[in-house]
Motif scaffolding. Structure first.
Motif, PDB file in Angstrom:
ATOM      1  N   ASP A 178       1.613   6.877  -6.647  1.00  0.00           N
ATOM      2  CA  ASP A 178       0.494   7.771  -6.935  1.00  0.00           C
ATOM      3  C   ASP A 178       0.761   9.196  -6.464  1.00  0.00           C
ATOM      4  O   ASP A 178      -0.040  10.096  -6.713  1.00  0.00           O
ATOM      5  N   GLY A 237       0.824  -1.205   0.000  1.00  0.00           N
ATOM      6  CA  GLY A 237       0.000   0.000   0.000  1.00  0.00           C
ATOM      7  C   GLY A 237       0.859   1.255   0.000  1.00  0.00           C
ATOM      8  O   GLY A 237       0.537   2.239  -0.668  1.00  0.00           O
ATOM      9  N   GLN A 258       1.053   8.199   7.980  1.00  0.00           N
ATOM     10  CA  GLN A 258      -0.037   7.294   7.635  1.00  0.00           C
ATOM     11  C   GLN A 258       0.488   5.885   7.387  1.00  0.00           C
ATOM     12  O   GLN A 258      -0.147   4.901   7.771  1.00  0.00           O
ATOM     13  N   ASN A 317      -3.140  -3.943  -4.763  1.00  0.00           N
ATOM     14  CA  ASN A 317      -2.054  -2.960  -4.761  1.00  0.00           C
ATOM     15  C   ASN A 317      -0.983  -3.314  -5.793  1.00  0.00           C
ATOM     16  O   ASN A 317      -0.456  -2.434  -6.473  1.00  0.00           O
ATOM     17  N   ARG A 347       2.347   1.701  -3.470  1.00  0.00           N
ATOM     18  CA  ARG A 347       1.314   2.228  -4.372  1.00  0.00           C
ATOM     19  C   ARG A 347       1.087   3.717  -4.123  1.00  0.00           C
ATOM     20  O   ARG A 347       0.989   4.511  -5.070  1.00  0.00           O
ATOM     21  N   ALA A 348       1.006   4.099  -2.857  1.00  0.00           N
ATOM     22  CA  ALA A 348       0.794   5.514  -2.529  1.00  0.00           C
ATOM     23  C   ALA A 348       1.965   6.364  -3.011  1.00  0.00           C
ATOM     24  O   ALA A 348       1.769   7.477  -3.506  1.00  0.00           O
ATOM     25  N   LYS A 349       3.175   5.849  -2.893  1.00  0.00           N
ATOM     26  CA  LYS A 349       4.353   6.593  -3.353  1.00  0.00           C
ATOM     27  C   LYS A 349       4.281   6.812  -4.863  1.00  0.00           C
ATOM     28  O   LYS A 349       4.555   7.899  -5.352  1.00  0.00           O
ATOM     29  N   ILE A 368       0.917  10.235  -3.297  1.00  0.00           N
ATOM     30  CA  ILE A 368       0.141  10.606  -2.104  1.00  0.00           C
ATOM     31  C   ILE A 368       0.694   9.950  -0.841  1.00  0.00           C
ATOM     32  O   ILE A 368      -0.003   9.840   0.170  1.00  0.00           O
ATOM     33  N   PHE A 369       1.937   9.538  -0.865  1.00  0.00           N
ATOM     34  CA  PHE A 369       2.534   8.845   0.281  1.00  0.00           C
ATOM     35  C   PHE A 369       2.707   9.804   1.455  1.00  0.00           C
ATOM     36  O   PHE A 369       3.158  10.923   1.309  1.00  0.00           O
ATOM     37  N   ASP A 370       2.338   9.324   2.633  1.00  0.00           N
ATOM     38  CA  ASP A 370       2.529  10.072   3.879  1.00  0.00           C
ATOM     39  C   ASP A 370       3.162   9.117   4.881  1.00  0.00           C
ATOM     40  O   ASP A 370       2.590   8.059   5.181  1.00  0.00           O
TER      41      ASP A 370
END
Length: 110
Positions: free
Chosen positions: A49, A42, A56, A99, A45-47, A51-53
């Motif tokens: 996209d 996950g 979180q 993912n 995938r966020a990285k 939007i990685f935090d």
């Protein structure tokens, strides 16, 4: 780069010290690994996209492992630990494959 160095250090320490897991915790180890993999994929995938935090990610990592272990523990207490373990692995497996599919689409534009 720090994550890669930490991974290498962890593998080397594992090979050198041969850690063992206490017998009562053995049923929870595979579930914890699958839950951790779900959080890692996950995060990747966020990285990709954008939007990685990091906060979180850490919270997701820890909460995935704790919730999965709690579900298995409750299943053990109710006498249906095997069925709940299977359910947790199936749910997290579906998330992992989702993912991975998103990562593949992002990397290969397919």
């Amino acid at each position: 780069m720090i994550a890669v160095l930490a991974l290498v250090a962890g593998v080397v320490l594992g090979i050198v010290f041969h850690p063992s897991v206490p017998a009562p915790l053995l049923p929870y180890l595979p579930i914890a690994v699958v839950a951790a993999l779900d959080a890692v994929f996950g995060g990747v995938r966020a990285k990709l996209d954008g939007i990685f935090d990091d906060k979180q990610f850490v919270i997701s990592f820890i909460s995935n492992v704790l919730v999965a272990a709690l579900i298995v523990y409750l299943g053990d207490q109710l006498g249906v630990g095997g069925q709940l373990s299977t359910g947790v692995v199936v749910v997290l497996g579906v998330r992992i494959f989702g993912n991975v599919a998103a990562i593949r689409r992002h990397l290969f534009r397919a």
